[in-house]
Motif scaffolding. Structure first.
Motif, short mmCIF file in Angstrom:
data_model
loop_
_atom_site.label_atom_id
_atom_site.label_comp_id
_atom_site.label_asym_id
_atom_site.label_seq_id
_atom_site.Cartn_x
_atom_site.Cartn_y
_atom_site.Cartn_z
N HIS A 242 0.82 -1.21 0.00
CA HIS A 242 0.00 0.00 0.00
C HIS A 242 0.86 1.26 0.00
O HIS A 242 0.57 2.22 -0.73
CB HIS A 242 -0.92 0.01 1.23
CG HIS A 242 -2.16 -0.81 1.06
ND1 HIS A 242 -3.21 -0.44 0.26
CD2 HIS A 242 -2.52 -1.99 1.61
CE1 HIS A 242 -4.17 -1.34 0.31
NE2 HIS A 242 -3.77 -2.31 1.12
N TYR A 243 1.90 1.26 0.82
CA TYR A 243 2.70 2.48 0.97
C TYR A 243 4.18 2.13 0.80
O TYR A 243 4.83 1.62 1.70
CB TYR A 243 2.45 3.12 2.33
CG TYR A 243 0.98 3.42 2.55
CD1 TYR A 243 0.37 4.47 1.88
CD2 TYR A 243 0.21 2.62 3.38
CE1 TYR A 243 -0.97 4.74 2.03
CE2 TYR A 243 -1.14 2.87 3.55
CZ TYR A 243 -1.73 3.93 2.87
OH TYR A 243 -3.06 4.18 3.03
N GLU A 244 4.68 2.44 -0.40
CA GLU A 244 6.08 2.15 -0.72
C GLU A 244 6.93 3.41 -0.74
O GLU A 244 8.15 3.34 -0.87
CB GLU A 244 6.16 1.42 -2.06
CG GLU A 244 5.44 0.07 -2.03
CD GLU A 244 5.45 -0.62 -3.38
OE1 GLU A 244 5.61 0.09 -4.40
OE2 GLU A 244 5.31 -1.85 -3.42
N ASP A 245 6.29 4.58 -0.64
CA ASP A 245 6.99 5.85 -0.52
C ASP A 245 6.01 6.84 0.12
O ASP A 245 4.93 6.47 0.55
CB ASP A 245 7.49 6.35 -1.89
CG ASP A 245 6.37 6.45 -2.92
OD1 ASP A 245 5.30 7.00 -2.59
OD2 ASP A 245 6.57 5.99 -4.06
N ALA A 246 6.40 8.09 0.17
CA ALA A 246 5.60 9.10 0.88
C ALA A 246 4.63 9.84 -0.03
O ALA A 246 4.04 10.84 0.38
CB ALA A 246 6.52 10.10 1.57
N SER A 247 4.43 9.37 -1.25
CA SER A 247 3.62 10.12 -2.22
C SER A 247 2.12 9.97 -2.00
O SER A 247 1.34 10.79 -2.48
CB SER A 247 3.97 9.68 -3.64
OG SER A 247 3.64 8.30 -3.82
N ASN A 248 1.67 8.92 -1.30
CA ASN A 248 0.22 8.72 -1.16
C ASN A 248 -0.18 8.43 0.28
O ASN A 248 -1.04 7.58 0.55
CB ASN A 248 -0.23 7.56 -2.07
CG ASN A 248 0.38 6.23 -1.64
OD1 ASN A 248 1.46 6.20 -1.08
ND2 ASN A 248 -0.32 5.14 -1.92
N LEU A 249 0.44 9.14 1.21
CA LEU A 249 0.13 8.91 2.61
C LEU A 249 -1.30 9.34 2.93
O LEU A 249 -1.78 10.34 2.39
CB LEU A 249 1.12 9.67 3.50
CG LEU A 249 2.58 9.20 3.41
CD1 LEU A 249 3.47 10.07 4.29
CD2 LEU A 249 2.69 7.74 3.81
N PRO A 250 -1.99 8.61 3.80
CA PRO A 250 -3.39 8.92 4.10
C PRO A 250 -3.52 10.15 5.00
O PRO A 250 -2.59 10.53 5.71
CB PRO A 250 -3.86 7.67 4.83
CG PRO A 250 -2.64 7.15 5.50
CD PRO A 250 -1.51 7.42 4.53
N ILE A 251 -4.70 10.77 4.93
CA ILE A 251 -5.03 11.86 5.84
C ILE A 251 -5.94 11.27 6.91
O ILE A 251 -7.05 10.82 6.64
CB ILE A 251 -5.76 13.00 5.09
CG1 ILE A 251 -4.85 13.56 3.99
CG2 ILE A 251 -6.19 14.09 6.05
CD1 ILE A 251 -5.52 14.59 3.11
#
Length: 233
Positions: A162-171
């Motif tokens: 789901h999260y492989e970098d910081a480009s799509n971090l959830p709010i």
């Protein structure tokens, strides 16, 4: 029917290191991953048996709460809809056939996965570690099948996190953040001679809500075949 099993290096390594750690007594683990419509099972992760286990030369018990918790934690890390595929356990000496208790456990896995059945592996150390993989039908008939370890032939989409970098971090606010349903297993701690596992709440690959389609499976199968041919050359 499942005709071949492909392990990620991580999943296979977990079997070997768990066997080494508990040698010379029995131990085991749970396979989670994907069942493709072309008959290939991809084991993405091997879940360890837990902390509060009982390990003896011809008997062991899973830590049910630990396995259930960790299966969910790991499955939620992946974009794909991982399922429980089966299990592995060590047998004493060179005994590479299943006991009556094993049969009952394997049937529960096979029935849960519908027409696909399940996979069940036996590990022996006689003295070199060897692994024998079986496909299990819901009627508890066994077929030895081939297996391999190769991250390179597994389509990248199936290993995507789901999260492989910081480009799509959830709010995140005050409300809970709902991720896709994860795999669950519920081992029974009341074992008798071997492990009893009741996979009671994991969705079957045939009835789950995965977005993985037949077209996707065919495309992935073609990729695997091409990579296998290239590796052979």
């Amino acid at each position: 029917m499942i005709s071949h099993v492909v392990f990620t290096k991580r999943a296979f390594n977990a079997i070997v290191t768990e066997t080494i750690d508990k040698n010379p007594v029995e131990t085991g683990g749970i396979f989670i991953g994907y069942l493709l419509n072309n008959g290939i099972a991809i084991v993405v992760e091997t879940i360890p048996p837990g902390i509060r286990t009982i390990n003896q030369r011809a008997y062991f018990e899973y830590d049910a709460d630990f396995v259930n918790y960790l299966s969910n934690v790991i499955a939620k890390q992946y974009v794909g809809n991982l399922h429980v595929l089966g299990l592995w356990h060590r047998h004493p000496g060179s005994m590479d056939t299943f006991s009556m208790t094993d049969n009952g456990t394997n049937i529960k896995f096979a029935v849960n996965n519908g027409n696909y059945g399940a996979i069940s592996a036996l590990v022996n150390c006689d003295p070199k570690l060897r692994l024998t993989m079986y496909h299990v039908n819901p009627d508890c008939t066994y077929t030895p099948i081939e297996w391999s370890v190769d991250d390179g032939i597994i389509p990248e989409d199936l290993l995507k996190l789901h999260y492989e970098d910081a480009s799509n971090l959830p709010i995140l606010g005050e409300h809970s953040y709902n991720m896709s349903p994860a795999t669950s297993v519920s081992p029974n701690n009341n074992n008798s001679g071997s492990e009893h596992i009741v996979d009671s709440i994991c969705e079957s690959p045939e009835t789950g809500s995965s977005k993985y389609t037949i077209a996707d499976a065919i495309d992935d199968f073609s990729k695997i075949i091409r990579k296998l041919i290239n590796n052979a050359n």
